[in-house]
Design a protein around this motif. Structure first.
Motif, PDB file in Angstrom:
ATOM      1  N   ASN A  24      43.356  41.847  43.030  1.00 41.44           N
ATOM      2  CA  ASN A  24      42.837  41.605  44.375  1.00 41.44           C
ATOM      3  C   ASN A  24      41.554  42.391  44.626  1.00 41.44           C
ATOM      4  OD1 ASN A  24      44.554  39.712  45.717  1.00 41.44           O
ATOM      5  ND2 ASN A  24      46.171  41.250  45.761  1.00 41.44           N
ATOM      6  N   ILE A  27      38.816  40.567  42.677  1.00 50.76           N
ATOM      7  CA  ILE A  27      38.464  39.313  43.347  1.00 50.76           C
ATOM      8  C   ILE A  27      37.606  39.571  44.572  1.00 50.76           C
ATOM      9  CG2 ILE A  27      39.428  37.365  44.636  1.00 50.76           C
ATOM     10  CD1 ILE A  27      41.916  37.663  42.725  1.00 50.76           C
ATOM     11  N   HIS A  28      37.927  40.631  45.299  1.00 46.97           N
ATOM     12  CA  HIS A  28      37.193  40.934  46.533  1.00 46.97           C
ATOM     13  C   HIS A  28      35.831  41.571  46.259  1.00 46.97           C
ATOM     14  CE1 HIS A  28      36.464  42.072  50.703  1.00 46.97           C
ATOM     15  NE2 HIS A  28      36.260  43.319  50.305  1.00 46.97           N
ATOM     16  N   SER A  76      44.904  38.713  54.591  1.00 43.30           N
ATOM     17  CA  SER A  76      44.939  37.382  53.981  1.00 43.30           C
ATOM     18  C   SER A  76      46.195  37.203  53.137  1.00 43.30           C
ATOM     19  CB  SER A  76      43.694  37.178  53.107  1.00 43.30           C
ATOM     20  OG  SER A  76      43.799  35.966  52.383  1.00 43.30           O
ATOM     21  N   ARG A  78      46.345  35.644  50.643  1.00 47.07           N
ATOM     22  CA  ARG A  78      45.938  35.651  49.237  1.00 47.07           C
ATOM     23  C   ARG A  78      46.408  36.906  48.515  1.00 47.07           C
ATOM     24  NH1 ARG A  78      40.021  36.899  48.266  1.00 47.07           N
ATOM     25  NH2 ARG A  78      40.913  38.985  48.017  1.00 47.07           N
ATOM     26  N   TYR A  79      46.454  38.036  49.213  1.00 50.24           N
ATOM     27  CA  TYR A  79      46.811  39.303  48.564  1.00 50.24           C
ATOM     28  C   TYR A  79      48.224  39.275  47.989  1.00 50.24           C
ATOM     29  CZ  TYR A  79      42.454  41.300  50.261  1.00 50.24           C
ATOM     30  OH  TYR A  79      41.118  41.555  50.487  1.00 50.24           O
ATOM     31  N   LEU A  81      49.944  36.652  47.447  1.00 49.99           N
ATOM     32  CA  LEU A  81      50.024  35.492  46.560  1.00 49.99           C
ATOM     33  C   LEU A  81      49.553  35.852  45.148  1.00 49.99           C
ATOM     34  CD1 LEU A  81      50.499  32.478  46.080  1.00 49.99           C
ATOM     35  CD2 LEU A  81      48.158  32.053  46.884  1.00 49.99           C
ATOM     36  N   VAL A  82      48.441  36.560  45.058  1.00 46.63           N
ATOM     37  CA  VAL A  82      47.937  36.988  43.750  1.00 46.63           C
ATOM     38  C   VAL A  82      48.941  37.911  43.074  1.00 46.63           C
ATOM     39  CG1 VAL A  82      46.144  38.351  42.593  1.00 46.63           C
ATOM     40  CG2 VAL A  82      45.503  36.668  44.327  1.00 46.63           C
ATOM     41  N   SER A 117      39.915  32.361  38.810  1.00 46.51           N
ATOM     42  CA  SER A 117      40.285  31.226  39.661  1.00 46.51           C
ATOM     43  C   SER A 117      40.055  31.522  41.134  1.00 46.51           C
ATOM     44  CB  SER A 117      41.753  30.850  39.425  1.00 46.51           C
ATOM     45  OG  SER A 117      41.958  30.412  38.103  1.00 46.51           O
ATOM     46  N   PHE A 118      40.497  32.688  41.587  1.00 44.99           N
ATOM     47  CA  PHE A 118      40.361  32.996  43.010  1.00 44.99           C
ATOM     48  C   PHE A 118      38.910  33.304  43.386  1.00 44.99           C
ATOM     49  CE2 PHE A 118      44.929  33.324  42.721  1.00 44.99           C
ATOM     50  CZ  PHE A 118      45.347  32.881  43.964  1.00 44.99           C
ATOM     51  N   LEU A 121      37.353  29.907  43.680  1.00 43.64           N
ATOM     52  CA  LEU A 121      37.766  29.258  44.931  1.00 43.64           C
ATOM     53  C   LEU A 121      37.001  29.801  46.133  1.00 43.64           C
ATOM     54  CD1 LEU A 121      41.648  29.099  44.452  1.00 43.64           C
ATOM     55  CD2 LEU A 121      40.108  27.141  44.676  1.00 43.64           C
ATOM     56  N   ASP A 122      36.772  31.121  46.139  1.00 40.12           N
ATOM     57  CA  ASP A 122      36.111  31.761  47.277  1.00 40.12           C
ATOM     58  C   ASP A 122      34.600  31.575  47.265  1.00 40.12           C
ATOM     59  OD1 ASP A 122      38.486  32.652  48.287  1.00 40.12           O
ATOM     60  OD2 ASP A 122      38.285  34.703  47.556  1.00 40.12           O
TER      61      ASP A 122
END
Length: 261
Positions: A24, A27-28, A76, A78-79, A81-82, A117-118, A121-122
């Protein structure tokens, strides 16, 4: 023995979820050019440092009811979920490969695919910082995966990068605009390094099928919202296809050959 297997399975999931928490951060921060090491985890809304007891994978999100403990800003989905997906990845690889070098190799490979992937997507980008080193690192697959051979790794990289490169050239020749980014080309080359040439063709086929279905759904939603065109990142679908190959690719290929016969 059964109890030991259950214990290792649980620990595999916990380990995977913890790595998902780190993903995460990647990704961020990586698309913004920020360090993934410093500063420590903090709320993006109020910048308050997140203590360890508020940073437990999945559990903290549930206990905090999806809100920052300090400013009550929403967190989110997303956190967790990842974290959940990465935990399930580790668990699935343990059941498939056991405690083997192949399991560790494919976990690292899968973790990189999740981050890619994430991010795609972002931001609709696939960072070279992940894909280019990935091509080199995952070219060692023949050292960790018993059925992999060096020639398959070489052909996997060449086929993975070459196929999408020529597809992109052909699309540009027809439409005079880019239809596929260079990131997808490097990603498929990385997938070829990890899975070999068979993995490339399996990934490209299944990724295209899922991409077509996902694209149709996205365009339908875009039409309802009044948008002209929906941007569909291909990276997540390629990643999904690659992970399907790792878990069930050989079985699906054998079933398909038997079906044709």
């Amino acid at each position: 023995m059964f109890q030991l297997s259950i214990f290792i399975a649980v620990m595999s999931f916990i380990f995977g979820a913890c790595i998902g928490s780190f993903l995460n951060v990647v990704i961020h921060r990586m698309p913004e050019g920020q360090s993934i090491a410093l500063p420590p985890s903090h709320c993006p809304a109020c910048n308050h440092s997140i203590p360890i007891y508020c940073n437990l994978p999945i559990i903290s999100f549930l206990l905090l009811k999806g809100k920052c403990r300090f400013c009550k800003a929403p967190i989110s989905i997303r956190y967790p979920l990842v974290e959940l997906v990465t935990g399930l990845l580790a668990l699935g690889l343990f059941f498939k490969f056991g405690l083997t070098p192949a399991a560790l190799f494919y976990f690292i490979f899968g973790a990189v695919l999740i981050a890619i992937s994430f991010i795609d997507l972002d931001h609709q980008i696939i960072p070279d910082k992940l894909s280019l080193p990935g091509i080199v690192i995952f070219s060692t697959s023949c050292l960790f995966v018993p059925q992999m051979r060096f020639y398959s790794v070489v052909w996997g990289v060449l086929a993975g990068g070459g196929i999408l490169y020529f597809v992109a050239l052909f699309y540009y020749f027809l439409r005079k605009r880019q239809g596929m980014g260079g990131g997808d080309i490097k990603l498929l080359a990385m997938i070829g390094a990890a899975t070999g040439v068979k993995g490339v063709f399996f990934t490209l086929f299944t990724g295209s099928v899922f991409g077509t279905l996902g694209g149709a759904a996205a365009m339908a939603l875009a039409g309802k919202s009044g948008k002209r065109q929906a941007k569909i990142p291909f990276g997540p679908f390629l990643s999904l296809g690659a992970l399907l190959y790792v878990f069930w690719g050989e079985s699906i290929i054998r079933w398909y050959i038997d079906f044709l016969n």
